[in-house]
Motif scaffolding. Structure first.
Motif, PDB file in Angstrom:
ATOM      1  N   ALA A  20      -4.800  11.052   4.482  1.00 31.74           N
ATOM      2  CA  ALA A  20      -4.220   9.832   5.054  1.00 31.74           C
ATOM      3  C   ALA A  20      -2.865   9.518   4.424  1.00 31.74           C
ATOM      4  CB  ALA A  20      -5.180   8.656   4.874  1.00 31.74           C
ATOM      5  N   GLU A  21      -2.754   9.679   3.118  1.00 27.47           N
ATOM      6  CA  GLU A  21      -1.485   9.402   2.446  1.00 27.47           C
ATOM      7  C   GLU A  21      -0.398  10.376   2.887  1.00 27.47           C
ATOM      8  OE1 GLU A  21       1.217   7.321   0.634  1.00 27.47           O
ATOM      9  OE2 GLU A  21      -0.853   6.655   0.844  1.00 27.47           O
ATOM     10  N   LEU A  27       4.699  10.372   8.847  1.00 25.18           N
ATOM     11  CA  LEU A  27       5.044   9.471   9.942  1.00 25.18           C
ATOM     12  C   LEU A  27       6.164   8.509   9.560  1.00 25.18           C
ATOM     13  CD1 LEU A  27       1.540   8.724  11.477  1.00 25.18           C
ATOM     14  CD2 LEU A  27       3.151  10.561  11.990  1.00 25.18           C
ATOM     15  N   LYS A  28       6.211   8.122   8.301  1.00 24.42           N
ATOM     16  CA  LYS A  28       7.309   7.269   7.844  1.00 24.42           C
ATOM     17  C   LYS A  28       8.629   8.014   7.985  1.00 24.42           C
ATOM     18  CE  LYS A  28       8.919   4.573   3.922  1.00 24.42           C
ATOM     19  NZ  LYS A  28       8.678   4.182   2.522  1.00 24.42           N
ATOM     20  N   LYS A  29       8.633   9.286   7.576  1.00 24.43           N
ATOM     21  CA  LYS A  29       9.828  10.117   7.685  1.00 24.43           C
ATOM     22  C   LYS A  29      10.246  10.296   9.146  1.00 24.43           C
ATOM     23  CE  LYS A  29       9.325  14.431   6.654  1.00 24.43           C
ATOM     24  NZ  LYS A  29       9.097  15.704   5.966  1.00 24.43           N
ATOM     25  N   GLU A  30       9.266  10.389  10.037  1.00 22.30           N
ATOM     26  CA  GLU A  30       9.529  10.603  11.464  1.00 22.30           C
ATOM     27  C   GLU A  30       9.688   9.289  12.240  1.00 22.30           C
ATOM     28  OE1 GLU A  30       9.941  13.565  13.106  1.00 22.30           O
ATOM     29  OE2 GLU A  30       9.852  14.573  11.161  1.00 22.30           O
ATOM     30  N   ALA A  34       2.096   3.787  12.932  1.00 18.67           N
ATOM     31  CA  ALA A  34       0.694   4.152  13.124  1.00 18.67           C
ATOM     32  C   ALA A  34      -0.229   3.342  12.238  1.00 18.67           C
ATOM     33  CB  ALA A  34       0.497   5.641  12.840  1.00 18.67           C
ATOM     34  N   ASP A  35      -1.420   3.127  12.759  1.00 15.61           N
ATOM     35  CA  ASP A  35      -2.517   2.538  12.006  1.00 15.61           C
ATOM     36  C   ASP A  35      -3.443   3.689  11.648  1.00 15.61           C
ATOM     37  OD1 ASP A  35      -4.414   0.749  10.953  1.00 15.61           O
ATOM     38  OD2 ASP A  35      -5.437   0.624  12.882  1.00 15.61           O
ATOM     39  N   GLU A  84       1.197  19.577  10.132  1.00 15.74           N
ATOM     40  CA  GLU A  84       2.148  18.482  10.364  1.00 15.74           C
ATOM     41  C   GLU A  84       2.745  18.580  11.765  1.00 15.74           C
ATOM     42  OE1 GLU A  84       4.944  18.921   7.172  1.00 15.74           O
ATOM     43  OE2 GLU A  84       3.706  17.779   5.770  1.00 15.74           O
ATOM     44  N   GLN A  85       3.112  19.777  12.189  1.00 15.02           N
ATOM     45  CA  GLN A  85       3.693  19.960  13.521  1.00 15.02           C
ATOM     46  C   GLN A  85       2.675  19.653  14.616  1.00 15.02           C
ATOM     47  OE1 GLN A  85       6.952  20.253  14.026  1.00 15.02           O
ATOM     48  NE2 GLN A  85       7.037  20.117  11.800  1.00 15.02           N
TER      49      GLN A  85
END
Length: 93
Positions: A20-21, A27-30, A34-35, A84-85
């Motif tokens: 999760a981390e 997602l922060k970088k992208e 999101a929840d 990740e992709q």
């Protein structure tokens, strides 16, 4: 629109926390909002409604009607970029 991601492992503590981390960082970088919710694999069925993606650290063969990604690469480091992709592809669709 905020995405809803379920991250599941056997006990909803150890490996799901790591995964999760790492998903949060990705997602922060992208810049994807999101929840992310951690839970046990046994809880997926009752929590799958409105989920956009399920990421598990254990092999799951059941079809929940939600895209499911095996996220063990976040734990082992093997094929992490591929995982990740896959996540980004599902969330950007």
């Amino acid at each position: 629109m905020k995405k809803r991601i379920l991250v599941a492992c056997g006990g909803a503590i150890a490996t799901s926390t790591v995964v999760a981390e790492k998903i949060r960082e990705l997602l922060k970088k992208e810049k994807i909002d999101a929840d992310i919710r951690q839970l046990r694999i046994s809880e997926l069925q009752s929590n799958k409604d409105n989920a956009d993606l399920i990421v598990t650290t254990a092999k799951v063969k059941k079809d929940y009607g939600v895209p499911l990604i095996h996220g063990v690469g976040f734990i082992t480091g093997i094929n992490q970029e591929k995982v990740e992709q896959q996540i980004l592809k599902e969330l950007k669709n």
